[in-house]
Every structure is written in C-alpha cells, then in structure tokens.
Motif scaffolding. Structure first.
Motif, short mmCIF file in Angstrom:
data_model
loop_
_atom_site.label_atom_id
_atom_site.label_comp_id
_atom_site.label_asym_id
_atom_site.label_seq_id
_atom_site.Cartn_x
_atom_site.Cartn_y
_atom_site.Cartn_z
N HIS A 149 -3.08 0.22 -6.44
CA HIS A 149 -2.43 -0.41 -5.27
C HIS A 149 -2.95 -2.03 -5.03
O HIS A 149 -2.14 -2.73 -4.66
N THR A 150 -3.97 -2.18 -5.25
CA THR A 150 -4.55 -3.46 -5.21
C THR A 150 -3.81 -4.28 -6.30
O THR A 150 -3.60 -5.39 -6.04
N ARG A 151 -3.78 -3.64 -7.50
CA ARG A 151 -2.90 -4.48 -8.61
C ARG A 151 -1.62 -4.85 -8.17
O ARG A 151 -0.68 -5.97 -8.17
N ASP A 152 -0.84 -3.87 -7.41
CA ASP A 152 0.68 -4.21 -6.85
C ASP A 152 0.63 -5.26 -5.85
O ASP A 152 1.49 -6.07 -5.97
N PHE A 153 -0.42 -5.38 -5.03
CA PHE A 153 -0.40 -6.75 -3.92
C PHE A 153 -0.91 -7.62 -4.36
O PHE A 153 -0.47 -8.59 -3.89
N PHE A 154 -1.75 -7.93 -5.49
CA PHE A 154 -2.22 -9.23 -5.59
C PHE A 154 -2.35 -9.45 -7.21
O PHE A 154 -2.30 -10.66 -7.59
N TYR A 208 -8.31 8.11 4.48
CA TYR A 208 -8.48 7.14 3.50
C TYR A 208 -7.25 6.50 3.05
O TYR A 208 -7.16 5.21 2.84
N TYR A 209 -6.34 7.27 2.49
CA TYR A 209 -5.08 7.08 2.16
C TYR A 209 -4.28 6.07 3.04
O TYR A 209 -3.76 4.89 2.53
N ILE A 210 -4.20 6.61 4.21
CA ILE A 210 -3.51 5.56 5.18
C ILE A 210 -4.12 4.34 5.46
O ILE A 210 -3.36 3.39 5.30
N VAL A 211 -5.29 4.31 5.63
CA VAL A 211 -6.04 3.12 6.17
C VAL A 211 -6.16 1.96 4.89
O VAL A 211 -5.91 0.90 5.20
N HIS A 212 -6.17 2.57 3.50
CA HIS A 212 -6.17 1.65 2.49
C HIS A 212 -5.19 0.95 2.41
O HIS A 212 -5.13 -0.27 1.87
N TRP A 213 -4.04 1.45 2.79
CA TRP A 213 -2.69 0.71 2.62
C TRP A 213 -2.79 -0.57 3.62
O TRP A 213 -2.13 -1.62 3.38
N TYR A 214 -3.14 -0.43 4.94
CA TYR A 214 -3.10 -1.47 5.96
C TYR A 214 -4.35 -2.44 5.45
O TYR A 214 -4.16 -3.57 5.76
N VAL A 215 -5.32 -1.96 4.99
CA VAL A 215 -6.45 -2.85 4.61
C VAL A 215 -5.77 -3.97 3.44
O VAL A 215 -6.08 -5.03 3.59
N LEU A 216 -5.19 -3.15 2.32
CA LEU A 216 -4.81 -4.03 1.40
C LEU A 216 -3.74 -4.94 1.56
O LEU A 216 -3.71 -5.97 1.15
N HIS A 217 -2.77 -4.26 2.52
CA HIS A 217 -1.62 -5.28 2.85
C HIS A 217 -2.19 -6.17 3.80
O HIS A 217 -1.46 -7.47 3.79
N VAL A 266 4.84 -12.05 -3.53
CA VAL A 266 5.78 -13.21 -4.23
C VAL A 266 5.70 -12.80 -5.59
O VAL A 266 4.79 -12.93 -6.44
N PRO A 267 6.82 -12.34 -6.25
CA PRO A 267 6.70 -12.18 -7.68
C PRO A 267 6.35 -13.28 -8.47
O PRO A 267 6.79 -14.46 -8.19
#
Length: 378
Positions: free
Chosen positions: A8-13, A293-302, A334-335
């Motif tokens: 998920h970090t890779r998806d965002f960054f 953890y699953y829920i919170v990690h989305w909000y932190v990464l985003h 942004v792609p």
C-alpha cells in the motif's frame, strides 16, 4: 500485516505505481517484482487464518452462538469496508467509487460460513475443496467468445467495475467464490490447532500439507494445463523465467495462487510456533490488533501522501481534478509523480514504527476491557 503495508505504501508513493505493472516482465526490475510479489501472501493468509480462528471459536461457542456472531461480524466488516476503509483509501467523501477488497470478502465469507456452520464438518471440508480445486473451470466460460459478465458473475468469480448511480461506481476486486473456499479450508485446518492436538502432531500435519501444496504447485504449474488463467513461458533470462513461473493470478485468486501462498505460510507457521523473542513480540502486536491496524494504516499512509502532494506545489482542489483527468481512484496520487523504491521502503518502515505504540496501546486496552462486547468486532 507488516508486509501488506509495503504494498500500500508503494501504491501511494512509488513514481510508477499507476503507470506500470510491477509484475510486467517486460518493464519491471527484480526488486520491484519481488516487492509486489511478496505481498501476495497477505490476503490469502488473512482469509485462511480467519477461517482457522473461527474453528477455534467453535470450540467454546455453540453452533447457534457462533452462527449469530459470524453473521453480525460479517455484516459489520462489509459496512466497515464500504464506509471506513474506502474513505481512508480514496479520501473521497462523496464515495464516487466503492472498492470491494479483502475486508469485504472476509465479511461476506463470514456471513456465508455463519449459515454453513450447522453442516457436518466433513461436508464443509468437501465444499471448500470443491470450490478451491474447481473454481478455475469458470475460466473456460469466461474465455469463451462473446462472454459478457454481469455484476452477479463478477461478485462471484471475477473483478469488474459497474456504475450503480449517477457518477458512482462499484469496483469488485475480491470476488466471493474462491475466497470463500479458502476460508472454509482454513476453518477445517483449525482442527490441527485444537488443544487436544499435540504440537508434534500439528507440526507433522502442517509440514506434510505445506510441502504437498508446493509440490502440487510445481507439477501443475509446469504442465500449464489447469489452475491459472494465464500460462507461464520461457523468458530471455533464467530469473525472468522463474518470475513467469511464480506469477499467478490474484484477481480472482487461482488454485495455483492459493497453493504457492498457503503452502509456504503453513511451513512458516511450523518454523515460528516455538520462537519467542523481541521481533516476534513486536510482530505479534500487529497480529493481535489486525483490523484496527488495517484501518488506521490507510489513513496514515494517505495523510502522508496528501502532505507530499501539497509539498510538490499542488492545491487541495487539484486532487479531484487530477483524479478525474487521470481516472485515478486515489485522490492526491498523481500517476508518474512520486519517489523511488528505496524511499518507499523508508516510508513503509517509518509508518510501521509509528503505528506500533498505537497498536500496543489498543492491544492493552482490549486485554484489560474484555467485558466490552464491541471490542470483539474490532
């Protein structure tokens, strides 16, 4: 849980996360391929061990109590996916796209298992085996000329995007059938973890099953006859040929995908069962607070992604405009923009370390407040 956050970090960054397929052998690099491929273990192990956990609960609950709990918790997970997880993942308060991912499929599988729990154990095992071993027969139907899937078909076996209101879409990423079969087999595997089973017996059973799945994978994959919708092929190098061999279908999870993920996972369970040290204690904290953890990690990464988006000179309003123009489902991504893979790893490690004390606090809170019934749903 920790490896999942890497993907998920890779998806965002990552700069190529939305412009290139990391599993595309023509364009990927070894480290990028492995970074994406290693996360294949996450979802199937989540679903499989959810089934195992349900079996262990069946040892202390009546079938009626367990059935009621599974149905209620399953419906809660579906709601959480649509409302809480989707918001954290997309940062789109209008919910113009609803993505049915792993929490949804665990939820709907729990609901169905809650109905099936009254069946004899052997029948549940047979049903799980039939689904897992046979669902790839539907690939033949889907590959037929003129085949046109419906929403119900995609909910059952393949992914697809469907409009359901003006400007709103439903993205089926995790179809029900194969994941349900995997949960049923995880439930049946729970017998090895019953208190009446000795550690030696459990170890032998898991070793035989794990190695058996790997041998089964190698033989069936080598044949290219069944078990995955796309065949492997010889590539321009030995490493790429190996990558082609292990690159199996996740959406939906093919029979071979399940074999190559659950097999090593069972062997890993054997290897770590008696290991206790600072690292396992650290990782166990995330396992004991997995949904939190699953829920919170989305909000932190985003949130970190949003800060990086603004640091590059974009405005908040640009998030919607860019997403609409590029058809990106995640706002403020942004792609083509982003960082290299080494920085992705740094952000991932930092996120996990930041979340550890929060998860540790929540674990202690849960442990000291067992009288609060709602904690069993988190």
């Amino acid at each position: 849980m920790v490896i999942m956050a890497l993907d998920h970090t890779r998806d965002f960054f990552h700069s190529t996360a939305w412009t290139e397929d990391p599993l595309n052998l023509a364009t990927t690099t070894p480290i990028l391929f492995v970074t994406r491929w290693i996360t294949n273990f996450c979802a199937p192990v989540f679903v499989f061990l959810a089934g195992t956990s349900i079996y262990l609960q069946s040892l202390r609950k009546t079938k009626q109590e367990l059935s009621s709990f599974l149905i209620k918790r399953g419906l809660w997970l579906i709601f959480a996916e649509l409302v809480i997880v989707n918001l954290g993942m997309t940062f789109n308060p209008l919910y113009t796209i609803q993505i049915l991912q792993v929490i949804w499929v665990i939820g709907i599988s729990m609901v169905i298992l809650g109905l099936l729990i009254h069946l004899p154990f052997r029948l549940i095992l047979i049903l799980g085996l039939v689904i897992v071993l046979g669902h790839n027969l539907l690939d033949v139907v889907e590959a037929a000329p003129g085949f046109k899937p419906s929403l119900w078909w995609d909910l059952l076996h393949r992914r697809g995007i469907y409009p359901y209101a003006n400007g709103h879409f439903l993205f089926v990423l995790y179809p029900i059938l194969p994941w349900l079969g995997l949960m049923l087999l995880g439930y049946c595997t729970g017998t090895f973890f019953a208190p009446t089973v000795s550690p030696a017996t459990r170890k032998t059973a898991l070793l035989l099953t794990g190695f058996g799945l790997l041998v089964f994978f190698i033989v069936l994959r080598f044949s290219n006859l069944y078990g995955n919708p796309t065949p492997w092929s010889e590539q321009k190098s030995g490493l790429l040929t190996v990558f082609s061999f292990i690159d199996v279908n996740k959406y939906p999870p093919s029979l071979l995908y399940m074999c190559i993920t659950i097999g090593p996972a069972l062997l890993f369970l054997v290897a770590i069962e008696s290991v206790k040290n600072r690292l396992t204690n650290f990782l166990r904290t995330f396992g004991r607070t997995a949904f939190f953890y699953y829920i919170v990690h989305w909000y932190v990464l985003h949130s970190l992604c949003l800060l990086m988006f603004l640091s590059r000179g974009h405005l908040l309003s640009d998030g919607v405009n860019i997403a609409t123009k590029t058809q990106t489902i995640l706002l403020f991504v942004v792609p083509g923009e982003g960082v290299g893979l080494p920085v992705v790893y740094v952000i991932w490690a930092g996120t996990v370390l930041v979340l550890y004390p929060l998860c540790r606090w929540y674990d202690r809170y849960k442990t000291s407040h067992k009288e609060k019934w709602w904690l069993s749903y988190l």
